[in-house]
Design a protein around this motif. Sequence first.
Motif, PDB file in Angstrom:
ATOM      1  N   PRO A   1       0.823  -1.211   0.000  1.00  0.00           N
ATOM      2  CA  PRO A   1       0.000   0.000   0.000  1.00  0.00           C
ATOM      3  C   PRO A   1       0.858   1.262   0.000  1.00  0.00           C
ATOM      4  O   PRO A   1       1.929   1.298   0.606  1.00  0.00           O
ATOM      5  N   VAL A   2       0.392   2.293  -0.683  1.00  0.00           N
ATOM      6  CA  VAL A   2       1.089   3.583  -0.736  1.00  0.00           C
ATOM      7  C   VAL A   2       0.207   4.609  -0.050  1.00  0.00           C
ATOM      8  O   VAL A   2      -0.882   4.925  -0.516  1.00  0.00           O
ATOM      9  N   GLN A   3       0.672   5.124   1.077  1.00  0.00           N
ATOM     10  CA  GLN A   3      -0.103   6.100   1.826  1.00  0.00           C
ATOM     11  C   GLN A   3       0.338   7.507   1.427  1.00  0.00           C
ATOM     12  O   GLN A   3       1.498   7.862   1.563  1.00  0.00           O
ATOM     13  N   LEU A   4      -0.610   8.296   0.939  1.00  0.00           N
ATOM     14  CA  LEU A   4      -0.312   9.669   0.533  1.00  0.00           C
ATOM     15  C   LEU A   4      -0.598  10.590   1.709  1.00  0.00           C
ATOM     16  O   LEU A   4      -1.530  11.392   1.694  1.00  0.00           O
ATOM     17  N   THR A   5       0.209  10.423   2.753  1.00  0.00           N
ATOM     18  CA  THR A   5      -0.033  11.177   3.971  1.00  0.00           C
ATOM     19  C   THR A   5       0.468  12.609   3.840  1.00  0.00           C
ATOM     20  O   THR A   5       1.466  12.870   3.162  1.00  0.00           O
ATOM     21  N   LEU A   6      -0.240  13.513   4.486  1.00  0.00           N
ATOM     22  CA  LEU A   6       0.172  14.905   4.509  1.00  0.00           C
ATOM     23  C   LEU A   6       0.878  15.255   5.817  1.00  0.00           C
ATOM     24  O   LEU A   6       1.212  16.400   6.048  1.00  0.00           O
ATOM     25  N   ALA A   7       1.071  14.259   6.670  1.00  0.00           N
ATOM     26  CA  ALA A   7       1.747  14.503   7.941  1.00  0.00           C
ATOM     27  C   ALA A   7       3.222  14.801   7.708  1.00  0.00           C
ATOM     28  O   ALA A   7       3.839  14.230   6.815  1.00  0.00           O
ATOM     29  N   PRO A   8       3.815  15.714   8.481  1.00  0.00           N
ATOM     30  CA  PRO A   8       5.237  16.015   8.319  1.00  0.00           C
ATOM     31  C   PRO A   8       6.075  14.767   8.532  1.00  0.00           C
ATOM     32  O   PRO A   8       5.849  14.004   9.469  1.00  0.00           O
ATOM     33  N   GLU A   9       7.036  14.543   7.655  1.00  0.00           N
ATOM     34  CA  GLU A   9       7.922  13.394   7.795  1.00  0.00           C
ATOM     35  C   GLU A   9       9.278  13.741   7.200  1.00  0.00           C
ATOM     36  O   GLU A   9       9.411  14.676   6.414  1.00  0.00           O
ATOM     37  N   LEU A  10      10.292  12.995   7.603  1.00  0.00           N
ATOM     38  CA  LEU A  10      11.640  13.229   7.113  1.00  0.00           C
ATOM     39  C   LEU A  10      11.704  12.936   5.619  1.00  0.00           C
ATOM     40  O   LEU A  10      11.311  11.858   5.185  1.00  0.00           O
ATOM     41  N   PRO A  11      12.170  13.891   4.794  1.00  0.00           N
ATOM     42  CA  PRO A  11      12.235  13.650   3.354  1.00  0.00           C
ATOM     43  C   PRO A  11      13.133  12.466   3.021  1.00  0.00           C
ATOM     44  O   PRO A  11      14.180  12.275   3.641  1.00  0.00           O
ATOM     45  N   ASN A  12      12.719  11.672   2.062  1.00  0.00           N
ATOM     46  CA  ASN A  12      13.506  10.543   1.601  1.00  0.00           C
ATOM     47  C   ASN A  12      14.565  11.041   0.623  1.00  0.00           C
ATOM     48  O   ASN A  12      14.260  11.742  -0.340  1.00  0.00           O
ATOM     49  N   VAL A  13      15.825  10.690   0.868  1.00  0.00           N
ATOM     50  CA  VAL A  13      16.925  11.205   0.054  1.00  0.00           C
ATOM     51  C   VAL A  13      16.772  10.800  -1.409  1.00  0.00           C
ATOM     52  O   VAL A  13      16.956  11.610  -2.316  1.00  0.00           O
TER      53      VAL A  13
ATOM     54  N   LYS B   1      16.706  29.016   2.663  1.00  0.00           N
ATOM     55  CA  LYS B   1      16.343  28.635   4.019  1.00  0.00           C
ATOM     56  C   LYS B   1      15.917  27.162   4.033  1.00  0.00           C
ATOM     57  O   LYS B   1      15.043  26.758   3.280  1.00  0.00           O
ATOM     58  N   LEU B   2      16.560  26.377   4.875  1.00  0.00           N
ATOM     59  CA  LEU B   2      16.218  24.970   4.995  1.00  0.00           C
ATOM     60  C   LEU B   2      15.084  24.776   6.000  1.00  0.00           C
ATOM     61  O   LEU B   2      15.052  25.451   7.030  1.00  0.00           O
ATOM     62  N   SER B   3      14.177  23.862   5.676  1.00  0.00           N
ATOM     63  CA  SER B   3      13.102  23.527   6.602  1.00  0.00           C
ATOM     64  C   SER B   3      13.658  22.630   7.707  1.00  0.00           C
ATOM     65  O   SER B   3      14.722  22.013   7.541  1.00  0.00           O
ATOM     66  N   PRO B   4      12.957  22.523   8.842  1.00  0.00           N
ATOM     67  CA  PRO B   4      13.417  21.601   9.902  1.00  0.00           C
ATOM     68  C   PRO B   4      13.571  20.176   9.399  1.00  0.00           C
ATOM     69  O   PRO B   4      14.482  19.459   9.814  1.00  0.00           O
ATOM     70  N   GLN B   5      12.670  19.729   8.487  1.00  0.00           N
ATOM     71  CA  GLN B   5      12.767  18.377   7.941  1.00  0.00           C
ATOM     72  C   GLN B   5      14.025  18.210   7.093  1.00  0.00           C
ATOM     73  O   GLN B   5      14.686  17.167   7.139  1.00  0.00           O
ATOM     74  N   GLN B   6      14.366  19.238   6.314  1.00  0.00           N
ATOM     75  CA  GLN B   6      15.569  19.171   5.487  1.00  0.00           C
ATOM     76  C   GLN B   6      16.830  19.174   6.336  1.00  0.00           C
ATOM     77  O   GLN B   6      17.795  18.469   6.039  1.00  0.00           O
ATOM     78  N   GLU B   7      16.824  19.961   7.395  1.00  0.00           N
ATOM     79  CA  GLU B   7      17.969  19.971   8.302  1.00  0.00           C
ATOM     80  C   GLU B   7      18.124  18.605   8.978  1.00  0.00           C
ATOM     81  O   GLU B   7      19.243  18.115   9.169  1.00  0.00           O
ATOM     82  N   ALA B   8      16.991  17.981   9.328  1.00  0.00           N
ATOM     83  CA  ALA B   8      17.041  16.651   9.937  1.00  0.00           C
ATOM     84  C   ALA B   8      17.571  15.623   8.946  1.00  0.00           C
ATOM     85  O   ALA B   8      18.310  14.711   9.325  1.00  0.00           O
ATOM     86  N   MET B   9      17.207  15.778   7.666  1.00  0.00           N
ATOM     87  CA  MET B   9      17.693  14.861   6.636  1.00  0.00           C
ATOM     88  C   MET B   9      19.209  14.982   6.501  1.00  0.00           C
ATOM     89  O   MET B   9      19.913  13.976   6.357  1.00  0.00           O
TER      90      MET B   9
ATOM     91  N   VAL C   1      28.234  17.651   9.483  1.00  0.00           N
ATOM     92  CA  VAL C   1      27.170  18.617   9.242  1.00  0.00           C
ATOM     93  C   VAL C   1      27.666  20.042   9.455  1.00  0.00           C
ATOM     94  O   VAL C   1      27.369  20.945   8.685  1.00  0.00           O
ATOM     95  N   ASP C   2      28.431  20.243  10.535  1.00  0.00           N
ATOM     96  CA  ASP C   2      28.917  21.596  10.826  1.00  0.00           C
ATOM     97  C   ASP C   2      29.765  22.130   9.677  1.00  0.00           C
ATOM     98  O   ASP C   2      29.685  23.315   9.321  1.00  0.00           O
ATOM     99  N   TYR C   3      30.582  21.257   9.086  1.00  0.00           N
ATOM    100  CA  TYR C   3      31.435  21.677   7.964  1.00  0.00           C
ATOM    101  C   TYR C   3      30.554  22.056   6.780  1.00  0.00           C
ATOM    102  O   TYR C   3      30.805  23.064   6.117  1.00  0.00           O
ATOM    103  N   LEU C   4      29.523  21.256   6.497  1.00  0.00           N
ATOM    104  CA  LEU C   4      28.658  21.525   5.352  1.00  0.00           C
ATOM    105  C   LEU C   4      27.949  22.861   5.532  1.00  0.00           C
ATOM    106  O   LEU C   4      27.894  23.672   4.618  1.00  0.00           O
ATOM    107  N   VAL C   5      27.406  23.108   6.714  1.00  0.00           N
ATOM    108  CA  VAL C   5      26.712  24.360   6.986  1.00  0.00           C
ATOM    109  C   VAL C   5      27.658  25.545   6.835  1.00  0.00           C
ATOM    110  O   VAL C   5      27.316  26.596   6.303  1.00  0.00           O
ATOM    111  N   GLU C   6      28.891  25.348   7.320  1.00  0.00           N
ATOM    112  CA  GLU C   6      29.892  26.412   7.218  1.00  0.00           C
ATOM    113  C   GLU C   6      30.198  26.751   5.775  1.00  0.00           C
ATOM    114  O   GLU C   6      30.296  27.909   5.385  1.00  0.00           O
TER     115      GLU C   6
END
Length: 233
Positions: A159-171, A209-217, A225-230
């Motif tokens: 099954p494929v759930q087309l949920t609108l709930a916030p979730e971590l983006p799949n790379v 501007k990165l979303s919280p989900q994108q930052e979590a990804m 991560v710190d180097y990438l942000v820098e």
Amino acid sequence: MIKRIDFAINDHVGLLAIPELVKKCQNNEYISVMRKYEALASGKLIDDKSEATGDTLYLGSKKSDIYFCIYNKEVEQAQKGVTLNAEQRPIKTRFEVRLFNERAILAVEDFLSHRNLENTVFGIIQRYVRFVDKRTGKARNQWPLNKRWAQFCGKNRAPVQLTLAPELPNVNRQRAWIQTQVAPTLKALFNIDGYQGTLETMQDIKNAKLSPQQEAMIREQTVGVDYLVEQLG
């Protein structure tokens, strides 16, 4: 931005008998998160008698971001005077999955991630509806799947759930989206910047501007991560 996408499944052998499906809806042999169905019959009056010329069944509200439409394609083609050659099989019934806004985007992302349109479409159908056969003495959610419906849906489709709930983006989904929707535009903009001697596109990327989900990804997929942000900052 995708506003709408429709997926159509053509039934050439008559697995989807609309009157039978309507009857199952009326008898509650229809298990779904969708709370509404609508059955329509078209026809013409001849000597005060109604001659049926087509049937349509809507599953779900037509005002929602997802609903299904099942209709008699064979009758529709006959009314339009469509003629088929010897190699073409007539379409008896058509099942349409109609998606809008974010649900349409999620369906496209699922397809781009797995590259299997059949599994995406039938996965959506199986997630949102199933027709069953009533069994006295058993709970409704334990009624067996209708054999014709099971044959239509096939086996081993998740099954494929087309949920609108916030979730971590799949790379992988993000990369597939970039390849098809973003990369060609970026390439054109970089070419323009190269010709004009500017860095506007790169600056736009750095200032994005990165979303919280994108930052979590990023945190999940990287170590430095710190180097990438820098580097981007």
